[in-house]
Structure formats: structure tokens, C-alpha cells
Design an enzyme around this catalytic site. Structure first.
Site, PDB file in Angstrom:
ATOM      1  CG  LEU A  12      -1.691  -1.238   1.575  1.00 48.56           C
ATOM      2  CD1 LEU A  12      -2.582  -1.001   2.797  1.00 48.56           C
ATOM      3  CD2 LEU A  12      -2.525  -1.681   0.379  1.00 48.56           C
ATOM      4  N   GLY A  15       5.518   5.388  -2.877  1.00 51.29           N
ATOM      5  CA  GLY A  15       6.280   6.636  -2.887  1.00 51.29           C
ATOM      6  C   GLY A  15       7.749   6.338  -2.655  1.00 51.29           C
ATOM      7  CB  VAL A  17       9.198   3.886   2.049  1.00 49.23           C
ATOM      8  CG1 VAL A  17       9.492   2.536   2.693  1.00 49.23           C
ATOM      9  CG2 VAL A  17       9.793   5.021   2.888  1.00 49.23           C
ATOM     10  N   GLY A  18       7.903   2.898  -0.652  1.00 50.52           N
ATOM     11  CA  GLY A  18       7.240   1.806  -1.378  1.00 50.52           C
ATOM     12  C   GLY A  18       8.001   1.407  -2.638  1.00 50.52           C
ATOM     13  CD  GLU A 131      13.629  -2.121  13.718  1.00 50.42           C
ATOM     14  OE1 GLU A 131      13.850  -0.954  14.043  1.00 50.42           O
ATOM     15  OE2 GLU A 131      13.646  -3.059  14.529  1.00 50.42           O
ATOM     16  N   GLY A 189      14.454  12.692  -0.037  1.00 49.20           N
ATOM     17  CA  GLY A 189      13.450  11.696   0.406  1.00 49.20           C
ATOM     18  C   GLY A 189      13.445  11.464   1.907  1.00 49.20           C
ATOM     19  CG  ASP A 203       9.136  11.751  12.061  1.00 50.81           C
ATOM     20  OD1 ASP A 203       8.394  10.968  11.450  1.00 50.81           O
ATOM     21  OD2 ASP A 203      10.322  11.490  12.330  1.00 50.81           O
ATOM     22  CE  LYS A 207      10.959   8.582  13.036  1.00 50.26           C
ATOM     23  NZ  LYS A 207      11.835   9.449  12.254  1.00 50.26           N
ATOM     24  N   GLY A 306      15.202   7.924   4.410  1.00 49.16           N
ATOM     25  CA  GLY A 306      15.538   7.679   3.005  1.00 49.16           C
ATOM     26  C   GLY A 306      14.892   6.390   2.519  1.00 49.16           C
TER      27      GLY A 306
HETATM   28  N1  LIG Z   1      10.892   8.556   3.761  1.00 48.21           N
HETATM   29  C1  LIG Z   1      11.494   8.123   4.847  1.00 48.21           C
HETATM   30  O1  LIG Z   1      12.699   8.321   5.056  1.00 48.21           O
HETATM   31  C2  LIG Z   1      10.746   7.349   5.862  1.00 48.21           C
HETATM   32  C3  LIG Z   1       9.378   7.221   5.816  1.00 48.21           C
HETATM   33  N2  LIG Z   1       8.725   6.509   6.779  1.00 48.21           N
HETATM   34  C4  LIG Z   1       7.289   6.362   6.732  1.00 48.21           C
HETATM   35  O2  LIG Z   1       6.956   5.585   5.587  1.00 48.21           O
HETATM   36  C5  LIG Z   1       5.677   5.987   5.097  1.00 48.21           C
HETATM   37  C6  LIG Z   1       5.811   6.380   3.642  1.00 48.21           C
HETATM   38  O3  LIG Z   1       6.743   7.418   3.543  1.00 48.21           O
HETATM   39  P1  LIG Z   1       7.278   7.923   2.126  1.00 48.21           P
HETATM   40  O4  LIG Z   1       7.394   6.788   1.204  1.00 48.21           O
HETATM   41  O5  LIG Z   1       8.458   8.755   2.428  1.00 48.21           O
HETATM   42  O6  LIG Z   1       6.079   8.871   1.692  1.00 48.21           O
HETATM   43  P2  LIG Z   1       5.628   9.249   0.201  1.00 48.21           P
HETATM   44  O7  LIG Z   1       4.734  10.425   0.352  1.00 48.21           O
HETATM   45  O8  LIG Z   1       6.795   9.336  -0.680  1.00 48.21           O
HETATM   46  O9  LIG Z   1       4.788   7.955  -0.218  1.00 48.21           O
HETATM   47  C7  LIG Z   1       3.484   7.689   0.185  1.00 48.21           C
HETATM   48  C8  LIG Z   1       2.737   7.246  -1.040  1.00 48.21           C
HETATM   49  O10 LIG Z   1       1.444   6.784  -0.669  1.00 48.21           O
HETATM   50  C9  LIG Z   1       0.528   7.202  -1.647  1.00 48.21           C
HETATM   51  N3  LIG Z   1      -0.818   7.209  -1.085  1.00 48.21           N
HETATM   52  C10 LIG Z   1      -1.370   8.097  -0.245  1.00 48.21           C
HETATM   53  N4  LIG Z   1      -2.644   7.727   0.043  1.00 48.21           N
HETATM   54  C11 LIG Z   1      -2.870   6.584  -0.620  1.00 48.21           C
HETATM   55  C12 LIG Z   1      -3.987   5.703  -0.730  1.00 48.21           C
HETATM   56  N5  LIG Z   1      -5.117   5.974  -0.092  1.00 48.21           N
HETATM   57  N6  LIG Z   1      -3.867   4.601  -1.496  1.00 48.21           N
HETATM   58  C13 LIG Z   1      -2.721   4.342  -2.145  1.00 48.21           C
HETATM   59  N7  LIG Z   1      -1.620   5.134  -2.086  1.00 48.21           N
HETATM   60  C14 LIG Z   1      -1.708   6.234  -1.337  1.00 48.21           C
HETATM   61  C15 LIG Z   1       1.013   8.598  -2.056  1.00 48.21           C
HETATM   62  O11 LIG Z   1       0.508   8.963  -3.334  1.00 48.21           O
HETATM   63  C16 LIG Z   1       2.523   8.394  -2.049  1.00 48.21           C
HETATM   64  O12 LIG Z   1       3.009   7.991  -3.309  1.00 48.21           O
HETATM   65  C17 LIG Z   1       5.205   7.093   6.035  1.00 48.21           C
HETATM   66  O13 LIG Z   1       4.432   6.539   7.068  1.00 48.21           O
HETATM   67  C18 LIG Z   1       6.507   7.645   6.582  1.00 48.21           C
HETATM   68  O14 LIG Z   1       6.334   8.275   7.832  1.00 48.21           O
HETATM   69  C19 LIG Z   1       9.391   5.878   7.809  1.00 48.21           C
HETATM   70  C20 LIG Z   1      10.739   5.970   7.899  1.00 48.21           C
HETATM   71  C21 LIG Z   1      11.525   6.741   6.968  1.00 48.21           C
HETATM   72  N1  LIG Z   2      10.955  12.139   8.072  1.00 45.67           N
HETATM   73  C1  LIG Z   2      11.607  11.147   8.844  1.00 45.67           C
HETATM   74  C2  LIG Z   2      11.738   9.890   8.042  1.00 45.67           C
HETATM   75  C3  LIG Z   2      12.113   8.732   8.854  1.00 45.67           C
HETATM   76  O1  LIG Z   2      11.489   8.363   9.812  1.00 45.67           O
HETATM   77  C4  LIG Z   2      12.980  11.625   9.270  1.00 45.67           C
HETATM   78  O2  LIG Z   2      13.426  12.633   8.722  1.00 45.67           O
HETATM   79  O3  LIG Z   2      13.576  10.998  10.147  1.00 45.67           O
HETATM   80 NA    NA Z   3      14.318   1.073  12.719  1.00 48.78          NA
END
Ligand SMILES: NC(=O)C1=CN([C@@H]2O[C@H](COP(=O)(O)OP(=O)(O)OC[C@H]3O[C@@H](n4cnc5c(N)ncnc54)[C@H](O)[C@@H]3O)[C@@H](O)[C@H]2O)C=CC1
Ligand SMILES: N[C@@H](CC=O)C(=O)O
Ligand code: NA
EC number: 1.1.1.3
Length: 430
Positions: A12, A15, A17-18, A131, A189, A203, A207, A306
Site C-alpha cells: 500500500l 512513494g 519507501v514503497g 521496525e 526523500g 515525527d 517515535k 531515506g
Molecule cells: N521517507 C522516509 O525516510 C521514511 C518514511 N517513513 C514512513 O513511511 C511511510 C511512507 O513514507 P514515504 O514513502 O516517504 O512517503 P511518500 O509520500 O513518498 O509515499 C506515500 C505514497 O502513498 C501514496 N498514497 C497516499 N494515500 C494513498 C492511498 N489511499 N492509497 C494508495 N496510495 C496512497 C502517495 O501517493 C505516495 O506515493 C510514512 O508513514 C513515513 O512516515 C518511515 C521511515 C523513513
Molecule cells: N521524516 C523522517 C523519516 C524517517 O522516519 C525523518 O526525517 O527521520
Molecule cells: Na528502525
């Protein structure tokens, strides 16, 4: 022995991470299968913008109907990397109702309403692993939930937000402006979809809530965490810290009270000595100290944000929950049996660095010192520099209750001879 029927995974969100999760699942498919004992099949990817070109992603797997995907009934593991509270919460609980285990990186949701997720996992007899939600790639959640489950953790302290660490580092060492550094962190990112969550400390507070809950076996929610971000940290603060042989970091600090009957959780910028290991944590790296009764002090360090680092943590969880499924077992659920109350910030014992603009005339220093004494706050050092009838006074206190320290600052503001309070910062790590 390798099972031939694949374990089906629904992703799901695609973006930052996905995208990396999907890439690693594809490129390392054979290794992952060997480690799990069954191949993985990426059965569907829920996105918001289906038309977007995503390198290496089979467009046939993409859907905008995340609800239908989690309700399919044949999904073994749902990976939630959408973020935010809704629809993520409903999608996760629905996934559990339909027999899936869940891996999530969503600290905001876990801190806001982790109990709902744990309860849904428990009802479904499935795993909830997260994690990636704390300190990106660094193994920290599982060490606390599993490796340290036999010990008593008293303190967790560290840098848990990559974006703010990156900004402070760039401002301190490269002389970058705040906005310029934030833009760079976003482009790399690291930042949340709404970077206010990073810079205002939400954030890191989420945590801290998760860490305090799992470290002290209690429930701590986002609202229980005292939170201050970095938006008011100026280049002058960084320069003043440098003069004191310190730097400024956004810290998350979770502590069990000395009598063991309550806990505190806080996030705020703090000065730390340059000799402290946290001072050398650069860019978007995170570092967390865990102090446990038997283990002593442990330090966890690595990339805290990242796409690829976060995906590493997600994949590690994916392997773990898949192994559990094949073994017909589940990993740890919520452990909140201590039910320790969370004390307010005023009860925390800390030190302040206070920079005042004062009138440069006889008796001012004595007046200022009296205010500290009246509030029961003992002064460690005072530095004064005068110029044209005005002076700047920098006071560093000994440890005192935060309530007494903020009462002192309030009273100082009321003095005629105090023209202004230029900065107040807590001092940690000494
Ligand atoms: N980017 C990072 O370094 C880190 C991110 N996270 C967490 O990981 C998660 C994702 O973060 P990112 O990938 O950075 O965010 P992002 O904003 O790049 O990706 C999220 C994606 O989900 C999509 N989305 C939103 N609502 C949706 C729905 N209803 N159905 C399907 N897709 C939907 C968005 O269009 C977007 O592409 C968040 O919870 C964030 O807090 C955790 C640790 C590090
Ligand atoms: N936005 C967060 C992403 C990881 O959890 C950060 O900057 O640490
Ligand atoms: Na961790």
C-alpha cells in the site's frame, strides 16, 4: 525445505519507501525466498496516481482500490507505506480482519492509535511489525521488543529524526540557511509528506512515544510527549553552542523515574558537548542510546531516513512475519502491562543554557542571580560581555526541575534590567 506456493504480499503506497520495497522484493527475490522458505509474490500495489510511470513496477499490479486489495482474502502480508492516520488505520485493521499480517512504517499512526492496531492484530491472530517506523534502517524496535525483553530499560535517548539532524548539521557545518537545508532534505526523500511533522518535532515525538511504550512496557501516546521542534533554533544558537564547546541536536529522551513509578517522554533541541558521541551524528543519520539495568549502555547508529534504508527495515520485517506465518506462529504483540503514568515536562530534571540581553550597570548580575536562587535553581557558569551600556549574559544552570527553570525564565523576563531573553536551550549529555 522450500514451499512452492508463494506468500502473497500487498503493497500500500508506492512513494519514496514503497518504490524501494518493490525494487528490493524483485531484485532479491531468490535470496528472500531462500531465507523465508517460500517465494514471495507481489500480488498488488495500491497507489493514488495510477498513471505515474514507475520504473521496474508491473503496471498490471497497480490499483487505486486499496480497500479491495486488503479485502481479497488471499493476501498473507500487507505492507503499509502510505503514511498518515486515515485511510491507513482502516486499511490495516481491515487487512487483519481478512487474515493478513501487517508491516508498517507509519509512526504517526502507531503513536496516535497503536492500541487499535495491536488489538486488531491480536483478534486476527496475526503479526504487526514496524521496525521502519523508528530510526529508519537501524534495528531498534526489534532489539527493544525482543532482545531486551529480559532486561529493564531505564532510558532511551537519541537523535531519531533524519530531516532535522540534516538541517542542523548543514546550518552548523556548511553555513546553509534553514529553508535551503530543508529543501535538500526533502529532495533526498528524508522529509515527511508534510515536513512540518519533522521540523515541529511531531515525527520525533511519535517515535519517542513508540520507543517509550515498548521500552517501558506501557502505553505512551503522541499527546503524552513534550514536543519542541527546531524552527526557533537560530544560527546564533549554533554559534553560541560552539563557543561553549557544544553543538545543537534535536533529541528524543524517554526516562523511567528514579522511583520506577512513572515515565517521561520529551523531544526538544538541546546543546550537547562536542565530545559526546551524538555530536558527531551527521546528515540524516540517527543514533540512539538505550540504558538497561543489566546490559548497561547500548548505542544504535545508522541511516535514519531515506527510501532504501527504510525499505531495508520493511524487508527485514517482511521476512520475519513470513517466517512466522510458515511456522504457524506470531511474534510479540503489545506489552503494556506496567501501565506507568506519563509525568509532565515540569517534573523532568535537566539543565538550561540561557542567553539574556541585560543593562550593563552595577547590581544587574546580583539581581539575575537572586531570581535563580528564589526558584531554587543553582548556577553553574556565567559569562558576561558588555558593550555600549548593554551586556549579554550567558547563564548555564546545574540540574533542576524543568518547572523551576521555566519559572526562572518567566521571572527574568519581568525584570526591568533584562531587555530580552535571546535564547533558552536545555543542555544534555554531560
Ligand atoms: N521517507 C522516509 O525516510 C521514511 C518514511 N517513513 C514512513 O513511511 C511511510 C511512507 O513514507 P514515504 O514513502 O516517504 O512517503 P511518500 O509520500 O513518498 O509515499 C506515500 C505514497 O502513498 C501514496 N498514497 C497516499 N494515500 C494513498 C492511498 N489511499 N492509497 C494508495 N496510495 C496512497 C502517495 O501517493 C505516495 O506515493 C510514512 O508513514 C513515513 O512516515 C518511515 C521511515 C523513513
Ligand atoms: N521524516 C523522517 C523519516 C524517517 O522516519 C525523518 O526525517 O527521520
Ligand atoms: Na528502525
Amino acid at each position: 525445505m522450500m514451499r512452492t506456493r508463494p506468500l502473497k504480499v500487498a503493497l500500500l503506497g508506492c512513494g519514496v519507501v514503497g518504490t524501494e520495497v518493490a525494487r528490493i522484493m524483485t531484485t532479491h527475490a531468490d535470496d528472500l525466498a531462500a531465507r523465508i522458505g517460500a517465494p514471495l509474490e507481489l500480488a498488488g500495489i495500491a497507489v493514488r496516481r495510477p498513471g505515474k510511470v514507475r520504473d521496474g513496477i508491473d503496471p498490471g499490479l497497480v490499483t487505486t482500490d486499496a480497500t479491495a486489495l486488503v479485502k481479497r482474502g488471499d493476501i498473507d502480508v500487507v505492507i503499509e507505506v502510505i503514511g498518515g492516520i486515515e485511510p491507513a488505520r482502516t486499511l490495516i485493521t481491515t487487512a487483519f480482519e481478512h487474515g493478513a499480517s501487517v508491516v508498517s512504517a507509519n509512526k504517526a499512526l502507531l503513536a496516535e492509535d497503536g492500541t487499535t492496531l495491536y488489538d486488531a492484530a491480536g483478534r486476527g491472530g496475526r503479526d504487526l511489525y514496524f521496525e521502519a517506523a523508528v530510526a529508519g534502517a537501524i534495528p531498534l524496535v526489534r532489539p527493544l521488543r525482543e532482545s531486551l525483553a529480559g532486561d529493564r530499560v531505564d532510558r532511551v535517548l537519541g537523535i531519531v529524526n533524519g530531516t532535522t539532524n540534516f538541517i542542523l548539521d548543514r546550518m552548523d557545518t556548511a553555513g546553509s540557511g534553514y529553508s535551503e537545508a530543508l529543501d535538500e532534505a526533502t529532495a533526498l526523500g528524508y522529509a515527511e509528506a508534510d515536513p512540518t511533522a519533522d521540523v515541529e518535532g511531531f515525527d520525533a515525538a511519535a517515535k519517542a512515544a513508540i520507543l517509550a511504550g515498548i521500552a517501558f512496557h506501557t502505553r505512551v501516546r503522541l499527546d503524552d510527549v513534550h514536543r519542541e521542534g527546531i524552527t526557533e533554533v537560530t544560527s546564533a544558537d549554533l554559534a553560541s553552542a560552539k563557543r561553549m564547546g557544544c553543538t545543537v541536536k534535536l533529541l528524543a529522551i524517554c526516562e523511567r523515574a528514579a522511583d520506577g513509578r512513572s515515565v517521561t517522554a520529551r523531544v526538544h533541541p538541546a546543546m550537547i558537548p562536542l565530545s559526546h558521541p551524538l555530536a558527531s551524528v551527521r546528515e540524516a543519520y540517527n543514533a540512539v542510546f538505550v540504558e538497561a539495568e543489566a546490559a548497561g549502555q547500548l548505542m544504535f547508529y545508522g541511516p535514519g531516513a531515506g527510501g532504501a534504508p527504510t525499505a531495508s527495515a520493511v524487508l527485514g520485517d517482511l521476512v520475519a512475519v513470513c517466517r512466522n506465518r510458515l511456522a504457524g506462529a506470531t511474534g510479540p504483540g503489545e506489552s503494556a502491562y506496567t501501565r506507568l503514568p506519563v509525568s509532565p515536562m515540569g517534573d523532568v530534571v535537566t539543565r538550561y543554557h540561557i542567553s539574556l540581553d541585560v543593562a550593563d550597570k552595577p547590581g544587574v548580575l546580583a539581581q539575575v542571580a537572586t531570581v535563580f536562587a528564589e526558584h531554587g535553581v543553582s548556577i553553574d557558569t556565567v559569562r558576561q560581555k558588555g558593550k555600549d551600556g548593554e551586556a549579554s549574559l550567558v547563564v548555564v544552570t546545574h540540574r533542576a526541575h524543568d518547572a523551576a527553570l521555566s519559572g526562572t525564565v518567566e521571572a527574568l523576563r519581568g525584570l526591568d534590567t533584562v531587555r530580552g531573553v535571546a535564547s533558552i536551550m536545555r543542555v544534555e549529555g554531560e
